[in-house]
Design a protein around this motif. Structure first.
Motif, PDB file in Angstrom:
ATOM      1  N   LEU A   1     -29.133  35.778  19.225  1.00 40.24           N
ATOM      2  CA  LEU A   1     -29.201  36.603  20.440  1.00 40.24           C
ATOM      3  C   LEU A   1     -30.425  37.527  20.405  1.00 40.24           C
ATOM      4  N   LYS A   2     -30.665  38.094  19.238  1.00 38.83           N
ATOM      5  CA  LYS A   2     -31.796  39.012  19.120  1.00 38.83           C
ATOM      6  C   LYS A   2     -33.115  38.268  19.330  1.00 38.83           C
ATOM      7  N   SER A   3     -33.204  37.062  18.806  1.00 42.31           N
ATOM      8  CA  SER A   3     -34.430  36.268  19.002  1.00 42.31           C
ATOM      9  C   SER A   3     -34.607  35.916  20.476  1.00 42.31           C
TER      10      SER A   3
ATOM     11  N   ARG B   1     -33.537  37.672  23.007  1.00 42.44           N
ATOM     12  CA  ARG B   1     -33.944  38.907  23.705  1.00 42.44           C
ATOM     13  C   ARG B   1     -35.455  39.131  23.538  1.00 42.44           C
ATOM     14  N   LYS B   2     -35.937  38.936  22.318  1.00 42.90           N
ATOM     15  CA  LYS B   2     -37.360  39.168  22.025  1.00 42.90           C
ATOM     16  C   LYS B   2     -38.226  38.172  22.814  1.00 42.90           C
ATOM     17  N   LEU B   3     -37.783  36.922  22.783  1.00 45.78           N
ATOM     18  CA  LEU B   3     -38.536  35.884  23.502  1.00 45.78           C
ATOM     19  C   LEU B   3     -38.600  36.199  24.995  1.00 45.78           C
ATOM     20  N   CYS B   4     -37.449  36.598  25.551  1.00 42.13           N
ATOM     21  CA  CYS B   4     -37.391  36.917  26.982  1.00 42.13           C
ATOM     22  C   CYS B   4     -38.315  38.095  27.302  1.00 42.13           C
ATOM     23  N   ASP B   5     -38.317  39.093  26.443  1.00 47.89           N
ATOM     24  CA  ASP B   5     -39.194  40.259  26.671  1.00 47.89           C
ATOM     25  C   ASP B   5     -40.662  39.843  26.632  1.00 47.89           C
ATOM     26  N   GLU B   6     -40.992  39.021  25.650  1.00 49.01           N
ATOM     27  CA  GLU B   6     -42.404  38.620  25.498  1.00 49.01           C
ATOM     28  C   GLU B   6     -42.904  37.824  26.696  1.00 49.01           C
ATOM     29  N   ARG B   7     -42.015  36.999  27.260  1.00 47.43           N
ATOM     30  CA  ARG B   7     -42.480  36.088  28.321  1.00 47.43           C
ATOM     31  C   ARG B   7     -41.973  36.455  29.721  1.00 47.43           C
ATOM     32  N   ASP B   8     -41.389  37.609  29.840  1.00 44.42           N
ATOM     33  CA  ASP B   8     -40.813  38.053  31.107  1.00 44.42           C
ATOM     34  C   ASP B   8     -39.845  37.019  31.702  1.00 44.42           C
ATOM     35  N   ILE B   9     -38.952  36.576  30.827  1.00 41.31           N
ATOM     36  CA  ILE B   9     -37.870  35.650  31.225  1.00 41.31           C
ATOM     37  C   ILE B   9     -36.589  36.483  31.272  1.00 41.31           C
ATOM     38  N   LEU B  10     -35.704  36.182  32.217  1.00 41.27           N
ATOM     39  CA  LEU B  10     -34.453  36.960  32.299  1.00 41.27           C
ATOM     40  C   LEU B  10     -33.391  36.374  31.367  1.00 41.27           C
ATOM     41  N   LEU B  11     -32.741  37.242  30.637  1.00 42.18           N
ATOM     42  CA  LEU B  11     -31.635  36.812  29.775  1.00 42.18           C
ATOM     43  C   LEU B  11     -30.333  37.037  30.555  1.00 42.18           C
TER      44      LEU B  11
END
Ligand SMILES: Cc1ncc(COP(=O)(O)O)c(C=O)c1O
Length: 450
Positions: free
Chosen positions: A257-259, A261-271
């Motif tokens: 889950l943490k990974s 979240r990080k990926l979504c933040d980096e690429r402006d993807i919604l979780l």
């Protein structure tokens, strides 16, 4: 009953016979047997009359209702706490709670009174106007979730539909394109409407209804590399259940889950987290993601949110809310009506007043302990998995016969896939009821082994 519903087909692939056939539910034989047994035990003529009434309702139901459910041969009548009663007065200990709905148990006086009071005032008004219960329910929901914007729906699937639309709109507002993709998880379940079905990771549910909404990719739960393989330029959202329910009770791992979240933040993807089954206190925190400290951009909830009144909601952070659905983009006639929202308000009040979350923390340890003890006995149980009061026992064989036998003995259980018994009792369940459940379950397992 000539058609085998999907669930029976699903449960039955291991030995070529369906669960439907194995449990004798292909015809009315089993129902007749149960009824004969129950009538035969000195209950006299009155009960025979009742049995034929039960049979009559079942037959009428089968001739009037569309046959999309593989129903057990029981007509339920009323509930009290964690017990249900059929129309003949037979008592059932309910460890399914209407599939993780009745968190507070049946016939909770305060809850019933709140609904009755709202009925006497105002049941429905259109979303063109404000109503007080909706404002109160949204405020309370924001407070317990830490999310910023709420949209009320009528069901879980509808909450998922809204979440999908919000994610697509968010991406559309950024680049004006209409080919965005959503990455969902294999073995997931998000509901039966076309959008929710399209992101459901079990092909058997989707098969006959393809094509779905399109641009959906599936990754493996708890496998971050598999998510990376599926995420690209077009990805607008990653969607998963924080604890997979129907797919077999699989909690998301914290690192995963943490990974994400990080990926979504980096690429402006919604979780997007689906908390429809695992939310509302079931896993020991109000929402399962709160334990991991991983906040979604959009969250879907339903089921125990209304504790029996059909409601759902999708909630967004300010960022997602302010940059997605706008005037005219989304709506529903009933969603957020005063009756439904009065139920939500009361549910959230009672959660607080009765320290439901704390209780789940205490009682779930005991349930886990008892289930773990069963795993070590030779009943064909492979593992226990789950979180809080959302537990699964994984068997090396189909569980349909155990569930059918439990029902005969007055215990309601449900499966999660063919080989998992799922335990999702009301959150008010106590030690005595856990003991009672274990006793009946073990007697069923012992009989099956004999
Ligand atoms: C995780 C999850 N999502 C979505 C849904 C669909 O909810 P509903 O049946 O209210 O449409 C369910 C229902 O079981 C569910 O468990």
């Amino acid at each position: 009953m000539s058609e085998k519903p999907a669930e029976a087909r699903r449960a039955g692939e291991q030995d070529g016979r369906s669960a439907w056939e194995r449990t004798g539910r292909a015809g009315s034989d089993r129902a007749d047997r149960i009824m004969r047994e129950r009538c035969g035990k000195g209950r006299g003529k009155g009960n025979e009359r009742n049995m034929s009434t039960m049979q009559q309702y079942i037959e009428e139901a089968e001739s009037a209702l569309l046959h999309t459910y593989n129903r057990y041969q029981v007509v339920l009548d009323r509930g009290e706490g964690v017990y249900l009663y059929d129309i003949n007065g037979k008592k059932y200990l309910d460890f399914a709670s209407g599939i993780a709905v009745f968190a507070l148990g049946y016939h909770y006086q305060d809850y019933d009174d709140a609904l009755k009071a709202q009925i006497d005032k105002l049941i429905h008004t259109s979303n063109y106007y404000y109503n007080v219960p909706a404002v109160e329910a949204a405020k309370k929901l924001k407070a317990v979730s830490g999310m910023d914007r709420v949209f009320f729906t009528n069901s879980g699937a509808e909450a998922i539909e809204g979440a999908i639309k919000a994610a697509r709109k968010y991406a559309f507002l950024k680049d004006g394109k209409t080919d965005h993709e959503i990455v969902a998880m294999e073995h997931s379940f998000h509901g039966r409407t076309m959008g929710a079905l399209s992101v459901t990771g079990n092909p058997k549910y989707r098969e006959a209804f393809e094509p779905g909404i399109g641009n959906i990719r599936f990754a493996r739960m708890n496998d971050f590399d598999s998510v990376l393989d599926n995420v690209g330029e077009k990805t607008c959202a990653i969607l998963l259940e924080t604890v997979q329910g129907e797919g077999g009770i699989f909690p998301a791992e914290e690192g995963f889950l943490k990974s994400l979240r990080k990926l979504c933040d980096e690429r402006d993807i919604l979780l997007i987290l689906d908390e429809i089954q695992c939310g509302m206190g079931r896993t020991g925190s109000m929402f399962a993601w709160q334990k991991y400290g991983v906040k979604p951009d959009i969250m879907a909830c339903a089921k125990a949110l209304g504790c029996g009144v059909p409601v759902g909601a999708f909630l967004m952070t300010e960022k997602a809310g302010a940059n997605s659905l706008k005037d005219g983009d989304h709506g529903t006639t009933y969603g957020g009506n005063p009756l439904a929202c009065a139920a939500i308000c009361k549910v959230l009040d009672l959660f607080e007043k009765n320290h439901i979350i704390e209780h789940v923390g205490e009682i779930s340890g005991y349930l886990e302990e008892r289930l773990d003890a069963l795993v070590s006995k030779k009943y064909g149980i492979v593992a226990r998995r789950g979180a809080g009061l959302m537990q699964g026992l994984v068997f090396d064989r189909p569980v349909a016969p155990v569930i059918a036998s439990a029902l005969e003995k007055g215990l309601i259980l449900i499966n999660a896939g063919a080989d998992v018994i799922r335990f999702v009792p009301a959150l008010i369940v106590g030690r005595e009821e856990v003991d009672e459940m274990m006793e009946i379950l073990e007697s069923c397992l012992a009989e099956q082994r004999a």
